[in-house]
Design an enzyme around this catalytic site. Structure first.
Site, PDB file in Angstrom:
ATOM      1  CB  CYS A   1      -0.922  -0.002   1.224  1.00 38.40           C
ATOM      2  SG  CYS A   1      -1.922   1.485   1.350  1.00 38.40           S
ATOM      3  N   GLY A   2       0.818   1.970  -1.094  1.00 37.28           N
ATOM      4  CA  GLY A   2       1.634   3.161  -1.169  1.00 37.28           C
ATOM      5  C   GLY A   2       0.921   4.417  -0.757  1.00 37.28           C
TER       6      GLY A   2
END
Length: 283
Positions: free
Chosen positions: A123-124
């Protein structure tokens, strides 16, 4: 290429049927997995971000990250990218820290990219303080891009990307991003454990090649189309994002607002267009 894969011990288990019920057999064997290591990105010695990535193309990743997060506007603002000398417990260099030296007169803009100090490969976006913080204003007017694309070409782009995923063939554990022309010519493909990293590596390459904005080009990703990947496409001036899987609701919303053509579930002979169908001659 970097340390992309690694051999590790594993146990292969096969479950079969027997007269008295299911039975499992086990075989010990080495297996190949994708490498995941942290990359610390610094600018003039100042820590900016840490992302879990697959080593390789680290300079492109760092430059692409700074551009797609709106901290820099163009590759010319980067004077030099170097690996800092960091060592593991054995004293061997890890090459897990990149420092970006800026061109004279360049200031790093972090006002629109309040990312936390740690970003996982999964998850960026979750390190952002809010959704509004990542609606950075791009310097490229994607909505005014007049490129038109052949639906038959677009539907087949994921196959062109898949045929070049060499590390995925060995591990089954890497995402990929590819930059292609309107005719389907593959310009660059990058793989990484993080889908956002793969995109940043492609954008960083394009920036260093002097190709930004990516007018008339297509960005293809191997998984879903998240909000962050859509933002990165807009920040790079790409008029079309094609994903093998589904988009998120925020990705569709951003694509519509920015004038980006967003395609999901692209598997020949089908695909689903969620925004910007006019570029395919469909609306």
């Amino acid at each position: 290429m970097g340390r992309v894969t690694k051999r590790v011990p594993s146990t292969r288990v096969v479950v079969g049927d027997a007269d008295d019920g299911p039975v499992a057999s086990a075989t010990s064997r080495p297996d190949t997995v994708a490498v995941e290591e942290p990359l610390a990105i610094r600018v003039e010695g100042r820590p900016v971000s840490v992302t879990m990535r697959t080593p390789g193309d680290d300079f492109d990743l760092a430059i692409g990250f700074l551009l797609t997060e709106g901290m820099l506007e163009e590759a010319a603002q980067v004077r030099q990218a170097t690996h800092c000398r960091d060592e593991d417990e054995t004293g061997s260099p890890t090459f897990n820290v990149v420092d970006i030296a800026l061109a004279p007169g360049t200031a790093l803009d972090t006002s629109r990219a309040e990312r936390s100090s740690y970003t996982s490969s999964a998850c960026g976006v979750c390190g952002k303080t809010s959704i509004e913080a990542i609606r950075a204003t791009t310097r490229y007017a994607v909505a005014r891009d007049t490129a038109v694309f052949d639906p038959a070409v677009v539907a087949g782009l994921p196959e062109a990307l898949r045929s070049r995923q060499r590390a995925f063939d060995r591990t089954g554990g890497l995402h990929a991003a590819g930059l292609l022309t309107a005719t389907g010519e593959v310009l660059a493909v990058r793989e990484d454990v993080g889908r956002h990293n793969a995109v940043d590596k492609v954008v960083g390459w394009a920036a260093r090649e002097g190709r930004l904005p990516l007018s008339g080009h297509i960005l293809v990703v191997s998984g879903r189309a998240s909000f962050e990947l859509t933002q990165k496409a807009v920040m790079a001036g790409v008029p079309m994002l094609v994903a093998v899987s589904a988009p998120s609701s925020l990705a569709v919303e951003l694509a519509t607002e920015a004038g980006l053509t967003l395609v999901g579930f692209a598997r020949p002979p089908r695909m689903t267009v969620y925004a910007g169908a006019h570029r395919l001659g469909l609306a």
